[in-house]
Design an enzyme around this catalytic site. Sequence first.
Site, PDB file in Angstrom:
ATOM      1  N   TYR A   1      58.936  21.125  71.620  1.00 32.06           N
ATOM      2  CA  TYR A   1      57.974  21.255  70.837  1.00 32.06           C
ATOM      3  C   TYR A   1      56.973  20.477  71.298  1.00 32.06           C
ATOM      4  O   TYR A   1      55.652  20.890  71.487  1.00 32.06           O
ATOM      5  CB  TYR A   1      58.136  21.026  69.432  1.00 32.06           C
ATOM      6  CG  TYR A   1      57.044  21.072  68.522  1.00 32.06           C
ATOM      7  CD1 TYR A   1      56.666  22.209  67.864  1.00 32.06           C
ATOM      8  CD2 TYR A   1      56.414  20.069  68.124  1.00 32.06           C
ATOM      9  CE1 TYR A   1      55.760  22.609  67.234  1.00 32.06           C
ATOM     10  CE2 TYR A   1      55.430  20.017  67.040  1.00 32.06           C
ATOM     11  CZ  TYR A   1      54.961  21.524  66.788  1.00 32.06           C
ATOM     12  OH  TYR A   1      53.915  21.561  65.886  1.00 32.06           O
TER      13      TYR A   1
ATOM     14  N   SER B   1      49.091  20.007  67.818  1.00 34.18           N
ATOM     15  CA  SER B   1      49.593  19.164  66.810  1.00 34.18           C
ATOM     16  C   SER B   1      49.259  17.561  67.269  1.00 34.18           C
ATOM     17  O   SER B   1      49.100  17.524  68.588  1.00 34.18           O
ATOM     18  CB  SER B   1      51.024  19.241  66.822  1.00 34.18           C
ATOM     19  OG  SER B   1      51.759  18.342  66.115  1.00 34.18           O
TER      20      SER B   1
END
Length: 263
Positions: A167, A154
């Site tokens: 995350y 990501s």
Amino acid sequence: MPSVSHSTFRPAFRLEGRVALVTGGSRGLGFEMARALAGAGARVVINSRRAAPLNAAAEAIAAATGAQVSALPFDVSDIAAGRDALAEIEARFGRLDILINNVGARDRRPLKDFLPEEAAALIATDLIAPMMLAREAAERMAARGHGRLIAVTSIAGHVANRHDPVYTAAKAGLTGLMRSLAVDYARSGITSNAIAPGMFATETNESLVNDAAFSSFVDVRVPVGRWGRPHEIGPAAVFLASDEASFVNGHVLVVDGGQTIRM
């Protein structure tokens, strides 16, 4: 005039004869990457935990591409199940050439709100599970002297947002893992790379896509002025899986419309 090998003129970015496993392939970016691989000629196995939507996705990809697409439900966080799945793929097809570790979970909360076991569970899904699956896949690929390990990270692995620490840590760890694998397995004919998506208009982000205020933020923050369209992730996966990327190793291919480079 220099001589040119006839192999120079073969169709580029083709994956005929290759077998790929795409985790989290029943929808979203995983589905689009699986469809792109199948369209390039690969035999594709897609994974998720639920059999019904997975079977429907496999049928949809096969119908769209004419390729051989199989559904293999298992939980990537179950290390033994992942090992058994890879063994089943080899038993069925005789090989595994491409692994796209795409499954990921999200939990956006400040660190102070996480219990230790909640943080551990998110890291187990987003980092430990792909780490162990990549390890098992790499050992099988090394025996054949060829392989492509692709991690879907990501842009959160490069830049941080408020109230998203666990995350972000997991995705940064996955980026570091990919780079380590790139060093460890390169001499075995295996390349290890990552794709870092930005903001894509997937099912998961539907509420944000429909939020006018957030879409205004996207228009300002992303230089191309829009959400990413899910199908735009597919060519990145095909490139990294292809022979044309044979000298690309340890790279993070950012697909974000320029979001991470804007001041």
